[in-house]
Write a protein that holds these residues in place. Structure first.
Motif, mmCIF file in Angstrom:
data_model
loop_
_atom_site.group_PDB
_atom_site.id
_atom_site.type_symbol
_atom_site.label_atom_id
_atom_site.label_comp_id
_atom_site.label_asym_id
_atom_site.label_seq_id
_atom_site.Cartn_x
_atom_site.Cartn_y
_atom_site.Cartn_z
ATOM 1 N N GLY A 180 2.639 11.830 16.760
ATOM 2 C CA GLY A 180 2.083 12.066 15.434
ATOM 3 C C GLY A 180 2.902 11.384 14.358
ATOM 4 N N LEU A 181 4.229 11.395 14.527
ATOM 5 C CA LEU A 181 5.096 10.701 13.577
ATOM 6 C C LEU A 181 4.822 9.205 13.603
ATOM 7 C CD1 LEU A 181 8.878 11.393 13.038
ATOM 8 C CD2 LEU A 181 8.015 9.066 13.127
ATOM 9 N N PHE A 182 4.675 8.659 14.805
ATOM 10 C CA PHE A 182 4.397 7.227 14.942
ATOM 11 C C PHE A 182 3.092 6.842 14.230
ATOM 12 C CE2 PHE A 182 1.786 4.225 17.459
ATOM 13 C CZ PHE A 182 2.496 3.058 17.207
ATOM 14 N N VAL A 183 2.024 7.585 14.497
ATOM 15 C CA VAL A 183 0.724 7.268 13.890
ATOM 16 C C VAL A 183 0.773 7.480 12.377
ATOM 17 C CG1 VAL A 183 -1.712 7.913 13.781
ATOM 18 C CG2 VAL A 183 -0.558 7.800 15.992
ATOM 19 N N SER A 184 1.336 8.607 11.954
ATOM 20 C CA SER A 184 1.366 8.929 10.530
ATOM 21 C C SER A 184 2.146 7.899 9.731
ATOM 22 C CB SER A 184 1.994 10.309 10.313
ATOM 23 O OG SER A 184 1.223 11.313 10.908
ATOM 24 N N PHE A 185 3.343 7.566 10.199
ATOM 25 C CA PHE A 185 4.176 6.650 9.436
ATOM 26 C C PHE A 185 3.657 5.217 9.498
ATOM 27 C CE2 PHE A 185 8.544 8.778 8.662
ATOM 28 C CZ PHE A 185 7.907 9.870 8.100
ATOM 29 N N THR A 186 2.995 4.854 10.597
ATOM 30 C CA THR A 186 2.371 3.530 10.635
ATOM 31 C C THR A 186 1.295 3.434 9.566
ATOM 32 O OG1 THR A 186 2.772 3.311 13.023
ATOM 33 C CG2 THR A 186 1.109 1.874 12.055
ATOM 34 N N ASN A 187 0.520 4.518 9.403
ATOM 35 C CA ASN A 187 -0.537 4.531 8.396
ATOM 36 C C ASN A 187 -0.010 4.725 6.976
ATOM 37 O OD1 ASN A 187 -2.624 4.155 10.234
ATOM 38 N ND2 ASN A 187 -2.950 6.334 10.561
ATOM 39 N N LEU A 188 1.052 5.527 6.833
ATOM 40 C CA LEU A 188 1.520 5.899 5.500
ATOM 41 C C LEU A 188 2.566 4.950 4.922
ATOM 42 C CD1 LEU A 188 1.811 9.775 5.900
ATOM 43 C CD2 LEU A 188 0.103 8.523 4.576
ATOM 44 N N THR A 189 3.260 4.192 5.773
ATOM 45 C CA THR A 189 4.307 3.308 5.264
ATOM 46 C C THR A 189 3.799 2.342 4.196
ATOM 47 O OG1 THR A 189 5.696 3.472 7.236
ATOM 48 C CG2 THR A 189 5.970 1.505 5.895
ATOM 49 N N PRO A 190 2.650 1.654 4.412
ATOM 50 C CA PRO A 190 2.148 0.796 3.321
ATOM 51 C C PRO A 190 1.863 1.583 2.036
ATOM 52 C CG PRO A 190 1.040 0.266 5.375
ATOM 53 C CD PRO A 190 1.807 1.538 5.608
ATOM 54 N N LEU A 191 1.302 2.787 2.180
ATOM 55 C CA LEU A 191 1.010 3.618 1.010
ATOM 56 C C LEU A 191 2.295 3.997 0.284
ATOM 57 C CD1 LEU A 191 -0.942 5.352 -0.703
ATOM 58 C CD2 LEU A 191 -0.610 7.187 0.972
ATOM 59 N N PHE A 192 3.312 4.454 1.038
ATOM 60 C CA PHE A 192 4.588 4.818 0.425
ATOM 61 C C PHE A 192 5.191 3.639 -0.337
ATOM 62 C CE2 PHE A 192 5.462 8.157 3.946
ATOM 63 C CZ PHE A 192 4.778 9.119 3.225
ATOM 64 N N LEU A 193 5.253 2.486 0.330
ATOM 65 C CA LEU A 193 5.924 1.336 -0.264
ATOM 66 C C LEU A 193 5.169 0.797 -1.472
ATOM 67 C CD1 LEU A 193 7.145 -0.566 2.929
ATOM 68 C CD2 LEU A 193 8.440 0.952 1.433
ATOM 69 N N GLU A 194 3.846 0.784 -1.379
ATOM 70 C CA GLU A 194 3.059 0.279 -2.505
ATOM 71 C C GLU A 194 3.116 1.231 -3.697
ATOM 72 O OE1 GLU A 194 -0.948 -0.804 -1.346
ATOM 73 O OE2 GLU A 194 -0.233 -1.539 0.593
#
Length: 396
Positions: free
Chosen positions: A224-238
């Motif tokens: 779940g961490l892998f999927v979530s952070f793969t999806n959320l990393t662009p959102l966080f950084l942007e």
């Protein structure tokens, strides 16, 4: 043909099946995670709020998680090759739909359907595991699970394709890849041995095994961490650091790639050492890195360090956990994979929704990361109470 030639031929077919199953999963996971690297563009195109963006990112994960259970059972009963080919044919439908939709509601429908691509995990693991003896399954399952690399490949390639050739070209590209892999799989892979006397009721017996649910809980955190952070990393950084979409996609690709590469290392390590002992340190490590992330929202470098560190540990943990899957109820690997994979996938479904809601209420993502740290502690306690301090063992 001599006995040695026959053994060589069998090994070759096993490695060919493993290789093509892995590449097919990569392509399916590219479709499954297609929205994350394009989230910024989609937000502009469909005028989306943060909560709408996170709902869009989570929607494919929902169906891709829940349907892993029946798809895993079907793979055990009818054969992974047949199920894989049907799945790849189905994925073409929502990919085409995405190029035609003009409203957010229809985009969510297409996102739900493309979620079926995530069930490729249950098919791939079921199909690949039958060709290898138990003492080599940790490494073999770790390799086929590198199909998760599709998340990284999507983050690395899709933003550039969209920027250079247009939004729709992304989905034409994914459709062409899917067709190519389906053809290769149909020609070069043979069907796995199956037991057609199995019933759905018999396969669902894995739900009666407490170990199935404990592994599901642990995988809920790591995968779940892998999927979530793969999806959320662009959102966080942007959103937090104003990083451009293509650059944010590169960071997401780095995260997903590193998490995937260490997965077979975790599986190989679990072939040699006690998996449950290693999981203790994995859960502690995830908790520590989650705390680091919460303290670095004003420092981009340290923030990325925390995300990548948590992902590396979670990726290693994914390999360790799946070493134990074939031992829960032998002969029903696909069913166990479906259950564990479903809960793990749901671990990637709920966090983006929570993060979106928390951001709406508080204007910050910090509380969502605090919840990750708490989940790590819960998993550590469950592991210690049941398998370390207790007398229950899955793999001796």
């Amino acid at each position: 043909m001599t006995v040695e030639d026959a053994q060589t031929s069998t090994r070759w077919r096993a490695y060919l099946a493993l290789g093509l199953a892995t590449v097919a999963m990569i392509v399916c996971f590219m479709s499954w995670s297609n929205f994350a690297p394009l989230a910024g563009e989609l937000a502009i195109k469909f005028h989306l709020s943060v909560s709408q963006r996170t709902l869009l990112l989570a929607t494919p994960v929902l169906l891709g998680s829940i349907m892993r259970i029946p798809v895993g059972i079907l793979s055990d009963r009818y054969g992974g090759k047949k199920v894989y080919l049907i799945l790849m044919a189905f994925i073409l439908i929502p990919l085409l739909m995405i190029t035609k939709v003009h409203t957010y509601g229809m985009l969510l429908v297409a996102a739900l359907l493309v979620g079926m691509a995530g069930t490729s995990f249950a098919v791939g693991v079921s199909y690949a595991s039958v060709w290898f003896p138990p003492e080599k399954q940790g490494l073999a399952l770790g390799i086929v699970s590198m199909g998760n690399m599709g998340n990284a490949v999507a983050a690395l390639t899709l933003p550039s394709i969209s920027t250079s050739y247009g939004f729709n070209m992304v989905y034409y590209f994914l459709m062409v890849l899917t067709v190519i892999l389906a053809v290769l799989f149909a020609i070069f892979c043979r069907e796995m041995p199956v037991d057609k006397t199995k019933t759905v009721t018999g396969a669902l017996a894995v739900a009666k095994e407490s170990s199935t649910w404990y592994l599901s809980l642990f995988y809920f955190l790591t995968f779940g961490l892998f999927v979530s952070f793969t999806n959320l990393t662009p959102l966080f950084l942007e959103d937090i650091f104003r990083v451009p979409q293509v650059t944010a996609g590169l960071y997401a690709a780095l995260f997903a790639g590193l998490c995937t590469v260490v997965r077979p290392i975790g599986g190989a390590a679990a072939d040699k050492w006690r998996p449950m002992q290693m999981l203790q340190w994995i859960f502690i490590g995830i908790t520590v890195f989650a705390v680091i992330i919460t303290l670095t929202f004003s420092n981009q470098s340290l923030f990325i360090f925390g995300i990548v560190g948590a992902g590396l540990i979670a990726g290693f943990g994914n390999g360790v956990i799946f070493k134990m899957v074939p031992y829960v109820l032998q002969g029903n690997t696909g069913a166990v994979t479906g259950f564990v994979g479903a809960l793990g996938g749901l671990g990637g479904f709920f966090p983006p929704l929570l993060v979106g809601w928390i951001h709406t209420w508080t204007g910050s993502y910090r509380l969502g990361i605090v919840l990750l740290a708490l989940t790590g502690l819960v998993c550590w306690y469950a592991l210690w109470r049941r398998f370390i301090h207790g007398d229950v063992h899955i793999v001796k």
